[in-house]
Each structure stands twice: as structure tokens, then as C-alpha cells.
Design a protein around this motif. Structure first.
Motif, PDB file in Angstrom:
ATOM      1  N   UNK A 184       0.832  -1.284  -0.016  1.00  0.00           N
ATOM      2  CA  UNK A 184       0.164   0.044  -0.063  1.00  0.00           C
ATOM      3  C   UNK A 184       1.070   1.317   0.045  1.00  0.00           C
ATOM      4  N   UNK A 185       0.593   2.223  -0.830  1.00  0.00           N
ATOM      5  CA  UNK A 185       1.304   3.439  -0.937  1.00  0.00           C
ATOM      6  C   UNK A 185       0.594   4.403  -0.030  1.00  0.00           C
ATOM      7  N   UNK A 186       1.246   5.219   0.623  1.00  0.00           N
ATOM      8  CA  UNK A 186       0.539   6.307   1.617  1.00  0.00           C
ATOM      9  C   UNK A 186       1.372   7.579   1.077  1.00  0.00           C
ATOM     10  N   UNK A 187       0.534   8.693   0.847  1.00  0.00           N
ATOM     11  CA  UNK A 187       0.979  10.070   0.370  1.00  0.00           C
ATOM     12  C   UNK A 187       0.218  10.977   1.345  1.00  0.00           C
ATOM     13  N   UNK A 188       1.160  11.666   2.267  1.00  0.00           N
ATOM     14  CA  UNK A 188       0.337  12.564   3.333  1.00  0.00           C
ATOM     15  C   UNK A 188       0.957  13.937   2.767  1.00  0.00           C
ATOM     16  N   UNK A 189       0.327  15.019   3.086  1.00  0.00           N
ATOM     17  CA  UNK A 189       0.694  16.234   2.809  1.00  0.00           C
ATOM     18  C   UNK A 189       1.683  16.873   3.800  1.00  0.00           C
ATOM     19  N   UNK A 190       1.771  16.429   5.143  1.00  0.00           N
ATOM     20  CA  UNK A 190       2.460  17.068   6.089  1.00  0.00           C
ATOM     21  C   UNK A 190       2.658  16.251   7.199  1.00  0.00           C
ATOM     22  N   UNK A 191       3.686  16.460   8.002  1.00  0.00           N
ATOM     23  CA  UNK A 191       3.711  16.136   9.366  1.00  0.00           C
ATOM     24  C   UNK A 191       3.907  17.192  10.413  1.00  0.00           C
ATOM     25  N   UNK A 192       3.707  18.459  10.110  1.00  0.00           N
ATOM     26  CA  UNK A 192       3.983  19.773  10.787  1.00  0.00           C
ATOM     27  C   UNK A 192       2.718  19.947  11.803  1.00  0.00           C
ATOM     28  N   UNK A 193       1.681  19.305  11.499  1.00  0.00           N
ATOM     29  CA  UNK A 193       0.458  19.231  12.557  1.00  0.00           C
ATOM     30  C   UNK A 193       0.214  17.924  13.061  1.00  0.00           C
ATOM     31  N   UNK A 194       0.124  17.909  14.518  1.00  0.00           N
ATOM     32  CA  UNK A 194       0.003  16.820  15.287  1.00  0.00           C
ATOM     33  C   UNK A 194      -1.192  15.804  14.824  1.00  0.00           C
ATOM     34  N   UNK A 214      -1.879  14.997  11.617  1.00  0.00           N
ATOM     35  CA  UNK A 214      -1.258  14.362  10.449  1.00  0.00           C
ATOM     36  C   UNK A 214       0.025  13.151  11.401  1.00  0.00           C
ATOM     37  N   UNK A 215       0.483  13.549  12.115  1.00  0.00           N
ATOM     38  CA  UNK A 215       1.545  12.615  12.775  1.00  0.00           C
ATOM     39  C   UNK A 215       0.573  11.470  13.307  1.00  0.00           C
ATOM     40  N   UNK A 216      -0.404  11.536  13.893  1.00  0.00           N
ATOM     41  CA  UNK A 216      -1.167  10.694  14.519  1.00  0.00           C
ATOM     42  C   UNK A 216      -1.878   9.863  13.485  1.00  0.00           C
ATOM     43  N   UNK A 217      -2.157  10.408  12.270  1.00  0.00           N
ATOM     44  CA  UNK A 217      -2.448   9.487  11.074  1.00  0.00           C
ATOM     45  C   UNK A 217      -1.613   8.433  10.674  1.00  0.00           C
ATOM     46  N   UNK A 218      -0.646   9.041  10.466  1.00  0.00           N
ATOM     47  CA  UNK A 218       0.784   8.262   9.908  1.00  0.00           C
ATOM     48  C   UNK A 218       0.938   6.980  10.874  1.00  0.00           C
ATOM     49  N   UNK A 219       0.943   7.386  12.331  1.00  0.00           N
ATOM     50  CA  UNK A 219       1.372   6.408  13.294  1.00  0.00           C
ATOM     51  C   UNK A 219       0.355   5.255  13.246  1.00  0.00           C
ATOM     52  N   UNK A 220      -0.877   5.786  13.129  1.00  0.00           N
ATOM     53  CA  UNK A 220      -2.024   4.587  13.374  1.00  0.00           C
ATOM     54  C   UNK A 220      -1.933   4.051  11.970  1.00  0.00           C
ATOM     55  N   UNK A 221      -1.768   4.412  10.791  1.00  0.00           N
ATOM     56  CA  UNK A 221      -1.817   3.610   9.719  1.00  0.00           C
ATOM     57  C   UNK A 221      -0.570   2.699   9.683  1.00  0.00           C
ATOM     58  N   UNK A 222       0.675   3.224  10.004  1.00  0.00           N
ATOM     59  CA  UNK A 222       1.791   2.192   9.908  1.00  0.00           C
ATOM     60  C   UNK A 222       1.570   1.107  11.019  1.00  0.00           C
ATOM     61  N   UNK A 223       1.074   1.258  12.227  1.00  0.00           N
ATOM     62  CA  UNK A 223       0.575   0.330  13.123  1.00  0.00           C
ATOM     63  C   UNK A 223      -0.671  -0.730  12.672  1.00  0.00           C
ATOM     64  N   UNK A 224      -1.434  -0.281  11.902  1.00  0.00           N
ATOM     65  CA  UNK A 224      -2.493  -1.051  11.534  1.00  0.00           C
ATOM     66  C   UNK A 224      -1.997  -2.003  10.359  1.00  0.00           C
ATOM     67  N   UNK A 225      -1.169  -1.477   9.372  1.00  0.00           N
ATOM     68  CA  UNK A 225      -0.617  -2.194   8.297  1.00  0.00           C
ATOM     69  C   UNK A 225       0.284  -3.355   8.842  1.00  0.00           C
ATOM     70  N   UNK A 226       1.263  -2.917   9.951  1.00  0.00           N
ATOM     71  CA  UNK A 226       1.946  -4.023  10.677  1.00  0.00           C
ATOM     72  C   UNK A 226       1.375  -5.238  11.221  1.00  0.00           C
ATOM     73  N   UNK A 227       0.106  -4.736  11.869  1.00  0.00           N
ATOM     74  CA  UNK A 227      -0.782  -5.746  12.410  1.00  0.00           C
ATOM     75  C   UNK A 227      -1.490  -6.723  11.499  1.00  0.00           C
ATOM     76  N   UNK A 228      -1.641  -5.829  10.393  1.00  0.00           N
ATOM     77  CA  UNK A 228      -2.459  -6.791   9.493  1.00  0.00           C
ATOM     78  C   UNK A 228      -1.652  -7.581   8.337  1.00  0.00           C
TER      79      UNK A 228
END
Length: 362
Positions: free
Chosen positions: A57-67, A69-83
């Protein structure tokens, strides 16, 4: 003499037999060794190749300057690893051209699905078109990609509803007086939806003459420093006579509160927010920010990975709505947003485990 000649002949014959046998044995050994070497190379090559059934799965995010978007990235990484799926992540740093190049590079790598949160809603249409040409489905994540009929799914919260919640809250607190209205980045279609929702409550008051709008301005790139400048100029224009501020998210609310604090007005002017960031929760407890909108990105990120896996497996995706992107009504999965203020902050943000009490009540 005859005996010697006969013995010599037998000796020579035996020598030839052994020589031929030895040569045959060497050839067989050489052939066997070569075969084993080739088999080993084939086996090693086979091991280096990725599994054909691995989902990427490819994930393209606009930024990590806001909290958030950091949470979004972390959650998707964890969900992908779990799956047990592979997630390739790129962050565009609020740069439209960079996101275009990064996303198209992900497509070139042969990903199965692309999750794309666009920096620019309209410009991202070219990414969707490129993915479609390669047979790669695209999920528009949180922000809707516009002006393309190739978009597969839209996953977000009900963003018109987000604006309605902000508008209802601020007008309930302040139904008359001078307002400063800020909207999000002009390149973000969500900003349009937030404002649309909020104005259903504000516009009638404006039309009745109860609310006077001092400034109505978008905040480029959602940056707090841009919001700070807007509020500084608006306060100067109104000689600090401001009764309420509609801020589209917590970052812009933070910039606005900084401008208010410089004039000794922090905590005196009601102001909205969105994203339930830690800093916003702290400001709500302190009394300088009136409310925020809680969009649980833990749910959003996990759902994005679930949808991506379903698409990669050719499975049906259950939707609960459709949102127009100016070309088509995009099948959508829309989650529910909630208002958070000082009365329910513990219940919604702390008891849910989204934030820690010791961090909020610092």
C-alpha cells in the motif's frame, strides 16, 4: 618372451580401462557440481524475490507539521504492521509538486493501492489519473480529491457536519457583534466544506444585521503564523472590538490566540477549533479556546488500511454516503465528528485514551 608381451598387453589394456573410468567419473562429478551450483543459484534468486501475494500500500500525506497528521501516519503504520501488509509512506511537506513526484514514484513501484491525502485537491487529480492507468485504486484520505472521475473512494469525517458543529457552537455563545471568520487553505476542499457548514448558522445572523464580519479570509496552508497575521490585522482594523472568532482548526486557533494574547484578550473572545490536538485541549482547560472538534484519527487510519486491503483483494467496500468532487459522486465512508469543550473533555478525549490526563492538565 611371449609371456612378457602378453603381460605387457594386459597391463596396457587395464591402464586404458582405468583411465576411461576415471575420466567418466570426473565428468560425472563436474556435471553434478555444475547442476548443484545452478540449482543453488536458482534457489537463492527465488528467495530474494518478494512474495507474489504480498499486499503493498502506498501512502502520500501532505505534512507532518501538525499533530493530527503525525497521529494519522502512526496509526496507519501500526494497522498495516498488524495486518501483515507493506506500507510505503511519503510526506510532501506542503509542496504540491513534491507530492505529485512522490505519489507517481509510488505508482511506478507497483503498489496495489494508493491512499492519498492531497495537498492540493484539484492538482492531485493527475495523480489519480496516473494510478488509474496502471489499474491502481485510489482512496482519497480525509481531504477530497476533486475534478476527476477516476477516484475510487473517499474516506473522511462528515466535514459539512464539522462546520455545522463549529457554527452552531460559536453562534450559541455569541449571537451578535463583530466576528472574524477564517477558513482553511484554499487548496483544500475540506476547507470549503467546513465553511459551508458553519455559514448555515452564521449567514442568517449576518443577513439580519446581528453579526458584523470584520474580516473573512482563508489561511494559506493552514499555517498558524498566517492565522496570527490575519487576526493581528483584524484586531487593528476593529480597534480590538471583536466578540468572536471562527477558526477552522486548532492550529489556526493557536495562531489567533497568540494574537489575542498580545492585546490582553486571550480568554475573552470565544474561538472555535478542530482536530482535538493536545495544545488545543490544554487551551480549553485554561479557558483560552472555547471548543474543538474531535475526529478520532485512530478510527480513520485503521479504516483506511482496512479499505485498502479489501481493494487489493478485490473485495467489496461498504460505504455510507457519496460526495461530489465536481466530476462524480464519489463512494464515501464518513465517520462521525464530536464537539469537545470543558464540559466533556475528560469523557471524550481522556477516558477514550486519545490523550493523557497528566498531559492535558499540566
Amino acid at each position: 618372451m611371449k609371456f612378457l608381451r602378453k603381460s605387457l598387453a594386459i597391463f596396457l589394456l587395464l591402464t586404458m580401462v582405468f583411465t576411461i573410468a576415471a575420466c567418466s567419473s570426473d565428468e560425472e562429478t563436474k556435471t553434478e557440481t555444475t547442476t548443484k551450483t545452478e540449482d543453488t543459484k536458482k534457489e537463492e534468486t527465488k528467495k530474494e524475490e518478494p512474495a507474489d501475494d504480498e499486499i503493498v500500500i502506498g501512502l502520500s500525506l501532505p505534512t507532518q507539521q501538525e499533530e493530527r497528521w503525525v497521529r494519522d501516519k502512526e496509526k496507519m503504520e501500526a494497522a498495516a504492521e498488524e495486518a501483515g501488509v507493506k506500507l510505503l509512506v511519503q510526506v510532501a511537506n506542503n509542496d504540491v509538486a513534491q507530492q505529485d513526484a512522490q505519489a507517481k514514484n509510488l505508482i511506478a513501484q507497483g503498489i496495489d493501492v494508493l491512499i492519498l491525502a492531497p495537498q492540493d485537491a484539484a492538482a492531485a487529480a493527475s495523480i489519480v489519473e496516473a494510478a488509474s492507468e496502471e489499474g491502481i485504486p485510489v482512496i482519497s484520505y480525509d481531504r477530497l480529491i476533486t475534478n476527476t472521475d477516476k477516484l475510487d473512494y473517499y474516506l473522511s469525517f462528515d466535514n459539512v457536519r464539522v462546520g455545522e458543529l463549529q457554527g452552531a457552537y460559536i453562534t450559541d455563545l455569541v449571537s451578535e457583534g463583530n466576528y472574524i471568520i477564517m477558513s482553511g487553505a484554499p487548496t483544500d476542499n475540506n476547507a470549503k466544506l467546513f465553511k459551508e457548514g458553519a455559514m448555515t448558522y452564521l449567514q442568517p445572523l449576518i443577513d439580519e444585521g446581528k453579526v458584523n464580519v470584520i474580516v473573512d479570509q482563508p489561511v494559506d496552508d493552514w499555517k498558524p503564523e498566517n492565522a496570527l497575521k490575519i487576526i493581528e490585522n483584524a484586531l487593528t482594523k476593529a480597534n480590538n472590538d471583536v466578540q468572536a472568532i471562527l477558526a477552522p482548526n486548532d492550529g489556526t486557533a493557536g495562531g489567533a490566540i497568540q494574537a489575542l494574547a498580545a492585546q490582553g484578550l486571550d480568554g475573552q473572545v470565544p474561538i472555535t477549533g478542530q482536530d482535538a490536538e493536545l495544545a488545543a485541549a490544554q487551551r480549553i482547560v485554561e479557558g483560552t479556546q472555547s471548543m474543538t472538534i474531535f475526529k478520532d484519527t485512530r478510527m480513520l487510519g485503521a479504516e483506511a488500511i482496512n479499505i485498502a486491503i479489501a481493494l487489493a483483494n478485490g473485495e467489496e467496500v461498504k460505504t455510507n454516503g457519496a460526495v461530489s468532487n465536481n466530476s462524480v459522486d464519489v463512494p464515501s465512508v464518513l465517520l462521525t465528528p464530536y464537539v469537545v469543550d470543558k464540559d466533556n473533555i475528560d469523557e471524550l478525549l481522556i477516558e477514550s485514551g486519545y490523550l493523557k490526563k497528566e498531559d492535558v492538565y499540566k
